[in-house]
Design an enzyme around this catalytic site. Structure first.
Site, mmCIF file in Angstrom:
data_model
loop_
_atom_site.group_PDB
_atom_site.id
_atom_site.type_symbol
_atom_site.label_atom_id
_atom_site.label_comp_id
_atom_site.label_asym_id
_atom_site.label_seq_id
_atom_site.Cartn_x
_atom_site.Cartn_y
_atom_site.Cartn_z
ATOM 1 N N GLY A 11 7.520 -10.120 15.012
ATOM 2 C CA GLY A 11 8.258 -10.703 13.894
ATOM 3 C C GLY A 11 8.366 -12.204 13.979
ATOM 4 N N ASN A 12 8.371 -12.757 15.202
ATOM 5 C CA ASN A 12 8.466 -14.213 15.362
ATOM 6 C C ASN A 12 7.221 -14.931 14.866
ATOM 7 O OD1 ASN A 12 11.075 -14.656 16.547
ATOM 8 N ND2 ASN A 12 10.324 -13.655 18.389
ATOM 9 N N LYS A 127 18.806 -6.898 22.425
ATOM 10 C CA LYS A 127 17.669 -7.242 21.564
ATOM 11 C C LYS A 127 17.967 -8.501 20.747
ATOM 12 C CE LYS A 127 13.706 -6.637 19.494
ATOM 13 N NZ LYS A 127 12.460 -6.924 20.215
ATOM 14 N N LYS A 212 9.966 -3.200 18.827
ATOM 15 C CA LYS A 212 8.778 -2.815 18.071
ATOM 16 C C LYS A 212 7.606 -2.435 18.976
ATOM 17 C CE LYS A 212 5.716 -6.501 18.151
ATOM 18 N NZ LYS A 212 6.297 -7.117 19.328
ATOM 19 N N LYS A 274 6.541 -5.431 26.275
ATOM 20 C CA LYS A 274 5.107 -5.330 25.970
ATOM 21 C C LYS A 274 4.356 -4.641 27.107
ATOM 22 C CE LYS A 274 4.956 -9.371 22.913
ATOM 23 N NZ LYS A 274 6.386 -9.296 22.603
#
Length: 312
Positions: A11-12, A127, A212, A274
């Site tokens: 999103g960033n 988060k 995500k 990740k």
């Protein structure tokens, strides 16, 4: 050989305003369509940390000013972010496909993701969402709005919310059907809208944001994808990041990944989820490969030329 690929887009990377995002997704679409043009089946998930935070803040500020009757619950803010980010992505990818003479439908699925209401994450918000702030600004928001705040990987201070573990993707059958019909699917936006199951087996939205990367891993696993590509701001994962002995990693086995995680090599809320998601996917079935790299390097990464590949 064509592959079924799930791409996790951060999103960033989508900008700080709707206008900026619309401009950036036109660039994002090109390497994604490169993968589609090469014959791969592509499903896209994305983050929404900055966007959902800005939606939530904007509507709560409007409610405080009396411009609207009440602020918007957090699950609905997540749904809004899924809708407008999905629209921008499907518009840009569709335009790029058309420009290349490729005929494919692109569809966004507003996606709910089941979480456990007893997940300890609800008691320990971690988060990051919304815009970056100075420590002074963040402390002011904590006092005035009751926000939980935390420093985010050396980049500034942000609001933090609960990030429960994703358990199941509610719309999985629909996503699979669209993918098998040769559509480009955008799903699990922002990690999905977190929902909990009530005693009556109904679903109820929860005030949280699912990571995500972890949701993308679950999606890739349940769609029987060949590859999970997790996009980030660097070409490869590193240990001793930012230090004189920094080392870039081209390959990671599960054993090495666990060792580096135990050593605290990867920042929580940044590279750690990740690597954890990549590790889970690589171990979920023989032959599955997770790739962590830059978007523009994804095609080279699939060919083994760059990026960090996590595999058995």
């Amino acid at each position: 050989m064509s592959k079924r690929i799930v791409i996790a887009l951060g999103g960033n990377a989508l900008g700080n305003t709707a206008a900026q995002q619309l401009e950036l997704v036109s660039l994002t679409a090109k390497p994604i369509v490169d993968l589609i043009a090469a014959g791969n089946e592509v499903i896209i998930a994305h983050g929404n940390g900055p966007q959902v935070g800005m939606i939530n803040l904007g509507l709560s500020t409007a409610a405080e000013a009396g411009a609207i009757k009440s602020d918007m619950p957090f699950p609905e803010c997540g749904a809004m972010s899924q809708g407008y980010i999905g629209y921008h992505l499907q518009n840009a990818i569709g335009n790029e496909l058309t420009a290349r003479g490729l005929r494919k439908d692109v569809a966004t699925v507003v996606t709910q993701v089941l979480v456990d209401e007893n997940d300890p994450a609800f008691q320990h918000p971690t988060k990051p969402i919304g815009a970056f702030m100075s420590q002074e600004e963040a402390e002011k928001m904590a006092r005035e709005k009751g926000w939980h705040i935390a420093e985010d990987a050396g980049r500034g201070w942000r609001q933090v919310v609960a990030s429960p573990k994703p358990l199941a993707i509610v719309e999985l059958t629909t996503i699979r059907a669209l993918a098998e019909a040769d559509s480009v699917v955008i799903a699990c936006g922002g990690g999905g809208i977190p929902v909990i199951a009530t005693d009556h087996h109904h679903l109820k939205g929860a005030a949280a944001v699912i990571d995500k990367d972890l949701a993308s891993e679950l999606l890739a696993e349940h769609l029987d994808a060949d590859m999970l590509i997790i996009l980030t701001a660097v070409e490869k994962v590193a240990i001793n990041f930012g230090k004189h002995d920094q080392q870039w990693l081209s390959d990671l086995t599960p054993e090495l990944a666990r060792q580096y995680i135990a050593e605290g090599q990867f920042a929580p809320g940044s590279m750690l989820p990740k690597v954890q998601a990549a590790l889970s996917f690589a171990e979920s079935a023989p032959g599955r490969v997770a790739l962590i790299t830059l978007l523009e390097k994804a095609k080279d990464g699939i060919e083994g030329k760059t990026g960090t590949r996590v595999h058995l």
